[in-house]
Design an enzyme around this catalytic site. Structure first.
Site, PDB file in Angstrom:
ATOM      1  N   ARG A  84       0.864  -1.185   0.000  1.00 52.57           N
ATOM      2  CA  ARG A  84       0.000   0.000   0.000  1.00 52.57           C
ATOM      3  C   ARG A  84       0.898   1.232   0.000  1.00 52.57           C
ATOM      4  O   ARG A  84       2.126   1.128   0.168  1.00 52.57           O
ATOM      5  CB  ARG A  84      -1.004   0.034   1.153  1.00 52.57           C
ATOM      6  N   GLY A  85       0.278   2.407  -0.177  1.00 51.96           N
ATOM      7  CA  GLY A  85       1.048   3.635  -0.350  1.00 51.96           C
ATOM      8  C   GLY A  85       1.167   3.870  -1.850  1.00 51.96           C
ATOM      9  O   GLY A  85       1.602   2.982  -2.580  1.00 51.96           O
ATOM     10  N   ALA A  86       0.777   5.070  -2.295  1.00 52.94           N
ATOM     11  CA  ALA A  86       0.666   5.317  -3.730  1.00 52.94           C
ATOM     12  C   ALA A  86       1.933   4.932  -4.516  1.00 52.94           C
ATOM     13  O   ALA A  86       1.840   4.164  -5.480  1.00 52.94           O
ATOM     14  CB  ALA A  86       0.285   6.781  -3.970  1.00 52.94           C
ATOM     15  N   ARG A 128      -7.094  -1.761  -7.642  1.00 55.14           N
ATOM     16  CA  ARG A 128      -7.518  -0.668  -6.751  1.00 55.14           C
ATOM     17  C   ARG A 128      -7.956   0.492  -7.620  1.00 55.14           C
ATOM     18  O   ARG A 128      -7.163   1.390  -7.946  1.00 55.14           O
ATOM     19  CB  ARG A 128      -6.384  -0.242  -5.808  1.00 55.14           C
ATOM     20  N   GLN A 133      -2.427   3.349  10.991  1.00 55.54           N
ATOM     21  CA  GLN A 133      -1.201   3.230  10.202  1.00 55.54           C
ATOM     22  C   GLN A 133       0.029   3.669  11.006  1.00 55.54           C
ATOM     23  O   GLN A 133       1.126   3.160  10.772  1.00 55.54           O
ATOM     24  CB  GLN A 133      -1.285   4.086   8.927  1.00 55.54           C
ATOM     25  N   ASP A 186      -1.559  13.902   0.279  1.00 55.20           N
ATOM     26  CA  ASP A 186      -2.203  13.172  -0.813  1.00 55.20           C
ATOM     27  C   ASP A 186      -2.379  14.052  -2.030  1.00 55.20           C
ATOM     28  O   ASP A 186      -2.362  13.589  -3.171  1.00 55.20           O
ATOM     29  CB  ASP A 186      -3.568  12.643  -0.358  1.00 55.20           C
ATOM     30  N   ASN A 197      -4.417  15.641   3.323  1.00 49.14           N
ATOM     31  CA  ASN A 197      -3.662  14.505   3.860  1.00 49.14           C
ATOM     32  C   ASN A 197      -4.583  13.755   4.826  1.00 49.14           C
ATOM     33  O   ASN A 197      -5.727  14.164   5.065  1.00 49.14           O
ATOM     34  CB  ASN A 197      -2.380  15.001   4.554  1.00 49.14           C
ATOM     35  N   LYS A 198      -4.096  12.665   5.382  1.00 44.46           N
ATOM     36  CA  LYS A 198      -4.871  11.812   6.293  1.00 44.46           C
ATOM     37  C   LYS A 198      -5.626  12.630   7.339  1.00 44.46           C
ATOM     38  O   LYS A 198      -5.097  13.601   7.883  1.00 44.46           O
ATOM     39  CB  LYS A 198      -3.899  10.866   6.994  1.00 44.46           C
TER      40      LYS A 198
END
Lengths: 354, 354
Positions: free
Chosen positions: A54-56, A97, A203, A244, A254-255
């Site tokens: 995971r993680g772009a 995804r 996370q 992001d 962002n998150k």
């Protein structure tokens, strides 16, 4: 010291192909470090789908390697047939995804190479292999550059606070927000990290705490709601977060929880830095209000740990991220250097220079 | 509408004794509403110990009822023997939660009545029963008064945000921070509540969300890190929190995360109210820096839900509460009314009036 999150392992000396993917299985963290090693496209598709990777940036790299896995053992003399198969595998991996922008970007790079044509099957395989490896190397180099630039902001700082995981595990290696911490460590300098656990998916607890411990960096885990108290005690020299999406005026998504940290950092006179590659910049949007906010399923909050912890039927509001206004961001760091306010002009210049 | 958290149920009309305790079993929340009904001292001791009843006022009331349970069926003509037994039961109940100040305070009231002496066994039983019931009634009345006073601060407000559980479940009934919400509802006015889930023990998710839903109040559960985003969206008219201790200059200790909310409320121009009975005021301390901060076990953060969610051996910082400085508190509400800055003078005056 910090292991690659995902890499291509070649079977024979001097040749990239045949080979296989080796990736940290992130679904087993933080309980154990185990690797998924495979040359099977379906297994890679499932690894992306089920968040083993995971993680772009890391997802994009996995997709590139997935195309290699799909074409490497193909037995044909027809380059058009090989190219068609590369497209077919890419189309399939794109379904793993459906909202991951980096996934499509990486697959498009592979498709473009496949379509360039007019070469032998052997050369085409070689070109695809070089492209996939280049994406991984570029990502690591970009992260490394972010770390070096970011570290110049941390003179005299010995403790930073971070949120979510913008670390090595989200990229090929080094990460974005955590890259200056690793850069410092390589220079023998100790940076201590406070890691927000980052509800609802934790996370910070599962990934950031794990990768920092694994790399020998001193990390202290806190609940998200403890950041203000830690800041007040004077123990935080800077806040480092990823992004992001960064839009034209410098607002950064962002998150969820990042915006609150930025407000708290300002109130405690702590510098707040956003570290992200230029690929995160979306100058087509003029301000953060235009960024759509994805909402997550209530169950991530009410039964995220296999145990129901809230009443049945309770109404939940669970946005996946929030937007930090540019005026709360002390500076941004990308692979090209430090970006300082006023962000609109700086980002425009940078975009012209891209 | 909002059920008593704990009450004494008399077996015969007109007489308090014999009877038994009926309390909501809070360890079964939020999954089911079930009651513990018992006249057994050991069962009450265990209920306090295992958090079947929790919240300082509710614990005190449970202890008072525990003494009644211990002496009601005693068959003696000697009031001194009855008094000795009351003391013995009180001493035993005091061992259930050794740091709960309200527990000792309630048991001391029962001991004082037991020692007043010079009455028949029947009269002494009656006096003890009246004292225990009075503590429950006083607490409900005090909470009710906090609600009525607090509601006067909420003209034009339709949504509030709260943290942890300073609700009915922590008291005999009505709660402190949530009491204005119940008072509003009785007047037919709708106040919507955002409830922080409140890591690590999730009192907001487990208890606040449950009791508000049960009372028919519209509540939305959010992760602690989402409060800033909700405030920024303009959806919060006021923040209502309880307090564990308020000191002479107006600094207030409360559940970890409260201080951060106060900073965020100030940044968004949202009034921040602390609602707590005068018994919470400790004017012997001059400022919040003198309040010791208890640290909780790392496991509450790393494996709070039966699942390990952080690496083995990770360092954790888990303070149980933080201190909100007086200058971030718009007003305080106690059973005697509204307290406004400057708090030092206001609290001193109030203390003189106690």
């Amino acid at each position: 010291m910090i292991p690659p999150t995902i890499e291509w392992i070649s079977g024979t000396e001097g040749n990239i192909l045949p080979g296989h993917v080796r990736m940290i299985d992130q679904t087993r963290l933080p309980l154990e470090l185990s690797y998924l090693e495979t040359a099977d496209v379906e297994t890679i598709w499932r690894a992306i789908k089920t968040l083993q990777v995971r993680g772009a940036p890391a997802i994009g790299i996995a997709a590139g390697f997935g195309v290699l896995a799909g074409i490497q053992s193909m037995n044909t003399d027809d380059p058009a047939e090989l190219a068609a198969e590369a497209h077919r595998v890419a189309d399939h991996l794109a379904t793993s995804r459906p909202t991951a922008v980096n996934l499509f970007w990486a697959l498009d790079r592979m498709r473009a190479v496949a379509s360039a044509g007019d070469v032998s099957v052997g050369s085409l395989k070689e070109r695809l292999a070089r492209e996939a490896l280049a994406m991984a190397e570029e990502d690591a180099a970009m992260c490394r550059a972010i770390g070096e630039h970011g570290l110049t902001l941390l003179d005299g700082v010995d403790t930073v606070l971070t949120h979510c995981n913008a670390g090595s595990l989200a990229t090929a290696r080094f990460g974005t927000a955590l890259s200056p911490v690793y850069a410092a460590r390589e220079k023998g300098r100790v940076l201590h990290v406070y890691a927000d656990e980052t509800r609802p998916l934790l996370q910070g607890a599962r990934l950031t705490a794990w990768e920092l411990m694994h790399a020998g960096v001193e990390v202290t885990l806190i609940c998200d709601n403890t950041a203000a108290h830690v800041m007040k005690s004077g123990r935080v020299g800077a806040v480092l977060v990823g992004a992001d999406r960064i839009v034209a005026n410098g607002d950064a998504a962002n998150k969820i929880g990042t915006y609150g940290l930025a407000v708290l950092a300002r109130a405690h006179n702590i510098p707040f830095y956003v570290l992200a590659p230029t690929s995160t910049m979306d100058l087509g949007l003029s301000h953060g209000g235009q960024i759509p906010i994805e909402e997550r399923a209530a169950e991530e909050v009410t039964e995220g740990f296999g145990t129901r912890t809230a009443p049945e039927g309770v109404k939940v509001y669970a946005p996946a991220f929030d937007v930090t206004p540019a005026e709360l961001i002390t500076a941004m760091v990308c692979e090209k250097g430090i970006i300082r306010p006023p962000y609109h002009d700086a980002l425009e210049k940078l975009s012209g220079a891209l």
